[in-house]
Design a protein around this motif. Structure first.
Motif, PDB file in Angstrom:
ATOM      1  N   ALA A   1       0.822  -1.209   0.000  1.00 47.46           N
ATOM      2  CA  ALA A   1       0.000   0.000   0.000  1.00 47.46           C
ATOM      3  C   ALA A   1       0.856   1.258   0.000  1.00 47.46           C
ATOM      4  CB  ALA A   1      -0.925  -0.002   1.212  1.00 47.46           C
ATOM      5  N   ASN A   2       2.074   1.140   0.530  1.00 49.61           N
ATOM      6  CA  ASN A   2       3.001   2.282   0.581  1.00 49.61           C
ATOM      7  C   ASN A   2       4.082   2.208  -0.504  1.00 49.61           C
ATOM      8  OD1 ASN A   2       2.413   3.946   3.213  1.00 49.61           O
ATOM      9  ND2 ASN A   2       2.156   1.793   3.797  1.00 49.61           N
ATOM     10  N   ASP A   3       3.793   1.450  -1.561  1.00 51.22           N
ATOM     11  CA  ASP A   3       4.668   1.371  -2.743  1.00 51.22           C
ATOM     12  C   ASP A   3       6.060   0.829  -2.431  1.00 51.22           C
ATOM     13  OD1 ASP A   3       2.687   2.376  -4.437  1.00 51.22           O
ATOM     14  OD2 ASP A   3       3.261   4.452  -4.023  1.00 51.22           O
ATOM     15  N   LYS A   4       6.158  -0.093  -1.490  1.00 47.01           N
ATOM     16  CA  LYS A   4       7.454  -0.675  -1.161  1.00 47.01           C
ATOM     17  C   LYS A   4       7.712  -1.987  -1.893  1.00 47.01           C
ATOM     18  CE  LYS A   4       8.184   2.612   1.778  1.00 47.01           C
ATOM     19  NZ  LYS A   4       9.115   3.703   1.437  1.00 47.01           N
ATOM     20  N   LEU A   5       6.717  -2.516  -2.581  1.00 47.91           N
ATOM     21  CA  LEU A   5       6.871  -3.805  -3.249  1.00 47.91           C
ATOM     22  C   LEU A   5       6.983  -3.674  -4.768  1.00 47.91           C
ATOM     23  CD1 LEU A   5       4.383  -6.062  -1.235  1.00 47.91           C
ATOM     24  CD2 LEU A   5       6.810  -5.641  -0.826  1.00 47.91           C
ATOM     25  N   ASN A   6       7.152  -2.473  -5.256  1.00 44.98           N
ATOM     26  CA  ASN A   6       7.267  -2.259  -6.700  1.00 44.98           C
ATOM     27  C   ASN A   6       8.676  -2.610  -7.152  1.00 44.98           C
ATOM     28  OD1 ASN A   6       4.639  -1.323  -6.736  1.00 44.98           O
ATOM     29  ND2 ASN A   6       5.235   0.810  -6.472  1.00 44.98           N
TER      30      ASN A   6
ATOM     31  N   GLY B   1      14.639  -5.051   4.670  1.00 45.60           N
ATOM     32  CA  GLY B   1      14.423  -3.613   4.777  1.00 45.60           C
ATOM     33  C   GLY B   1      12.953  -3.234   4.712  1.00 45.60           C
ATOM     34  N   VAL B   2      12.211  -3.920   3.850  1.00 45.66           N
ATOM     35  CA  VAL B   2      10.766  -3.673   3.752  1.00 45.66           C
ATOM     36  C   VAL B   2      10.073  -4.073   5.044  1.00 45.66           C
ATOM     37  CG1 VAL B   2       8.643  -4.398   2.575  1.00 45.66           C
ATOM     38  CG2 VAL B   2      10.695  -3.885   1.236  1.00 45.66           C
ATOM     39  N   MET B   3      10.495  -5.187   5.633  1.00 44.44           N
ATOM     40  CA  MET B   3       9.899  -5.617   6.906  1.00 44.44           C
ATOM     41  C   MET B   3      10.253  -4.648   8.038  1.00 44.44           C
ATOM     42  SD  MET B   3       7.941  -8.225   6.534  1.00 44.44           S
ATOM     43  CE  MET B   3       7.442  -7.442   4.987  1.00 44.44           C
ATOM     44  N   VAL B   4      11.433  -4.047   7.964  1.00 48.43           N
ATOM     45  CA  VAL B   4      11.780  -3.010   8.941  1.00 48.43           C
ATOM     46  C   VAL B   4      10.840  -1.820   8.799  1.00 48.43           C
ATOM     47  CG1 VAL B   4      13.556  -1.318   9.610  1.00 48.43           C
ATOM     48  CG2 VAL B   4      14.201  -3.688   9.171  1.00 48.43           C
ATOM     49  N   PHE B   5      10.489  -1.481   7.556  1.00 50.15           N
ATOM     50  CA  PHE B   5       9.520  -0.411   7.319  1.00 50.15           C
ATOM     51  C   PHE B   5       8.176  -0.756   7.964  1.00 50.15           C
ATOM     52  CE2 PHE B   5       5.865   0.981   4.831  1.00 50.15           C
ATOM     53  CZ  PHE B   5       6.009   2.361   4.886  1.00 50.15           C
ATOM     54  N   VAL B   6       7.699  -1.989   7.759  1.00 54.21           N
ATOM     55  CA  VAL B   6       6.438  -2.420   8.357  1.00 54.21           C
ATOM     56  C   VAL B   6       6.548  -2.398   9.882  1.00 54.21           C
ATOM     57  CG1 VAL B   6       4.794  -4.323   8.565  1.00 54.21           C
ATOM     58  CG2 VAL B   6       5.842  -3.828   6.342  1.00 54.21           C
TER      59      VAL B   6
END
Length: 571
Positions: A214-219, A289-294
């Motif tokens: 939803a926050n465009d981290k998986l693009n 890094g994405v999981m750290v964001f979550v």
């Protein structure tokens, strides 16, 4: 850090250094010291190749890159498997059959000594800088953590690497790479599961990905043709291919890893192993890094991750302004945690509430705006301060949220990666200096022991140079990008020389030498005016070198000095 962390960190690093010295000391000749007597099995070649590339910068900067920008950086590696295939088919058979100590020896046989020397010098410049920055990255971590002098940390880490690299040469580098790779993978896997465990109980991994998406981290894929965009699928496939081809095929720090293989097949299998594992490994590090964001959607994060910059503002007249921004961030974080949890709960009902979705995104954008205002304040206080704090994100998480013992292990991971990459760099720089410059130009017969000692001395000297580069280095965007930028400036030209050597028999020594000089100057200028993403510099350098050499040869009435590969060696 607690006592347990210090024990884990100290034991891991001391074990690696001592193990490397004990297992590999006493090289009797140059072949043993530089090529490890060609006794390295394929799996050690593969691990050594991966450890050489995966410096501390990879594990320090990549999670922070993903925290800010998502998975898009993985596109940088898309060209790597293709490059591995080309190197396995062309480069490795030729290097092994010619029994060269360095990649640049081949260039003298194909062209002349000037071309060999030019390629060697270009390698030394970029690898000397790159090795300095691989030492700088973990030094930044420890100096921020312990409050120690950054220069002192550069010297300590550099000396640790020098000890076993001087002692055992290539064998020491390969042996320690195996230990370091185990530490690295173990630390990252454990950290990933710790992050998942630390997330709210109501949050499944699938829903964590929903928040990230939803926050465009998986693009992960960008099909844009905009040349100014740094990471797209096209720049990754094209620019990444040329960069990987140059790095793994012509950079002595990598070439020396597979030149030590038992056979052509063993070296090829080592590179294929790297081709299969590299993209998944980088994706996994980015996913951390994405999981750290979550994770930080449900936990407090600082307004600015670099503690040195925070201290600068705290001691300035803008202290209250900064505190006001911190208070606003706390308010945003409280609402963000509440909204994120509401968003997660409605996902379990197979429903995506657009209002909650948009509010969650708006809060994260508001947080970005507050962080930008903080960076502006820092710049106002100190115009020379590096306000990009991507490299500190993962460090902050490690220090504040990992359990005792894991902090020491993760710091050991980062420092081990720095040591592995730095050791390969020093080993390659020393080998190139000893073989391509010293032995090639020294007069009179010298013993094998003389050249082994000379290579050891050059290792020590290059270690001192790398430490010096680390001491004067500064943060630039983030460290992983800086290292790749340095490589991209020089790799294209060197790759162009090798492509002409392997595939274009028509081109001779004079043409390739002058085309390389012009091409390198042109690439530096293009980088300076900043008109394209740095990945494209690899293509520009390689193509320009080959094209100019072809044109120079076309208008040169004199025949090439040497237009064919050595006898029985074909591309």
């Amino acid at each position: 850090m607690q006592l347990l962390d210090w024990i884990v960190l100290s034991f891991t690093l001391i074990f690696i250094v001592v193990y490397g010295v004990i297992k590999t000391r006493g090289s009797k000749n140059v072949e043993e010291y530089i090529l490890g007597n060609n006794q390295t099995p394929w799996w050690t070649v593969g691990l050594s190749v991966m450890a050489t590339q995966a410096s501390a910068i990879t594990f320090l900067s990549t999670p922070g890159q993903a925290y800010h920008d998502g998975l898009g950086f993985v596109q940088f590696y898309f060209g790597l498997p293709l490059a591995m295939l080309v190197i396995c088919i062309t480069f490795i058979p030729i290097y092994h059959r010619l029994k060269v100590f360095t990649a640049y020896e081949f260039l003298e046989q194909r062209f002349d000594v000037k071309t060999r020397t030019l390629a060697s010098l270009l390698f030394m410049v970029q690898r000397g800088l790159g090795t300095g920055f691989t030492i700088l990255a973990p030094a930044i971590i420890l100096s921020s953590l312990l409050g120690w002098n950054l220069t002192l940390m550069n010297v300590i880490i550099g000396i640790m690497v020098i000890i076993y690299t001087v002692s055992g040469g290539t064998r020491a580098v390969n042996v320690t790479h195996t230990q370091q790779t185990f530490v690295i993978f173990a630390g990252l896997i454990i950290t990933f599961f710790i992050i998942l465990y630390a997330l709210p109980e109501e949050l499944s991994f699938d829903n964590a990905l929903h928040i990230a998406g939803a926050n465009d981290k998986l693009n992960a894929l960008d099909f844009s043709f905009d040349p100014e965009k740094r990471y797209t699928i096209w720049s990754g496939l094209a620019g990444g291919f040329f960069l990987a081809l140059a790095y793994f095929g012509t950079d002595q720090s990598q070439v020396q890893r597979y030149l030590s293989g038992k056979s052509i097949r063993e070296s090829q299998m080592g590179l294929i192993m790297n081709a299969l594992l590299k993209i998944p490994m980088q994706f996994f590090i980015l996913l951390i890094g994405v999981m750290v964001f979550v994770f930080f959607q449900f936990h407090e994060a600082p307004l600015h991750f670099n503690p040195n910059n925070t201290k600068i503002v705290a001691n300035s007249q803008y202290k209250r302004d900064y505190q006001q921004l911190e208070n606003e961030l706390k308010t945003v974080e409280q609402e963000k945690e509440e909204i994120s949890m509401l968003y997660v709960n409605q996902l379990y009902q197979d429903y995506d509430n657009k209002e909650l979705h948009n509010r969650m995104v708006a809060l994260n954008n508001q947080e970005k705006d507050l962080r930008e205002q903080a960076r502006e304040l820092i710049t106002t206080v100190d115009a020379k301060a590096e306000v990009n704090d991507k490299d500190y994100v993962f460090l902050y998480f490690i220090l504040h949220y990992l359990p005792r013992g894991m902090i020491g292990l993760l710091l050991a991971v980062i420092i081990s990666a720095a040591m592995s990459s730095s050791a390969s760099g020093l080993n390659a720089l020393a080998s190139t200096t000893a073989i391509d410059l010293y032995r090639r130009n020294i007069k009179g017969e010298k013993s094998e022991k003389h050249y082994v000692n000379a290579t050891r001395l050059f290792t020590l000297l290059w270690g001192a140079v790398a430490i010096l580069f680390a001491c004067v280095g500064t943060m630039f965007e983030n460290l992983i990008q800086l290292v790749n930028i340095i490589g991209s400036i020089f790799y294209g030209t060197v790759l162009g020389i090798f492509l002409a050597a392997f595939y274009l028999k028509y081109i001779g020594a004079r043409a390739i030498f002058w085309s390389a000089l012009v091409s390198q100057a042109t690439v530096i200028y293009i980088w300076y005016i900043d008109i394209v993403s740095f990945l494209w510099l690899n293509i520009i350098g390689a193509v320009l070198t080959v094209l100019l050499a072809f044109l120079i040869q076309l208008f040169n009435k004199k025949p090439p000095l040497q237009t064919e590969l050595p006898e029985n060696i074909t591309a």
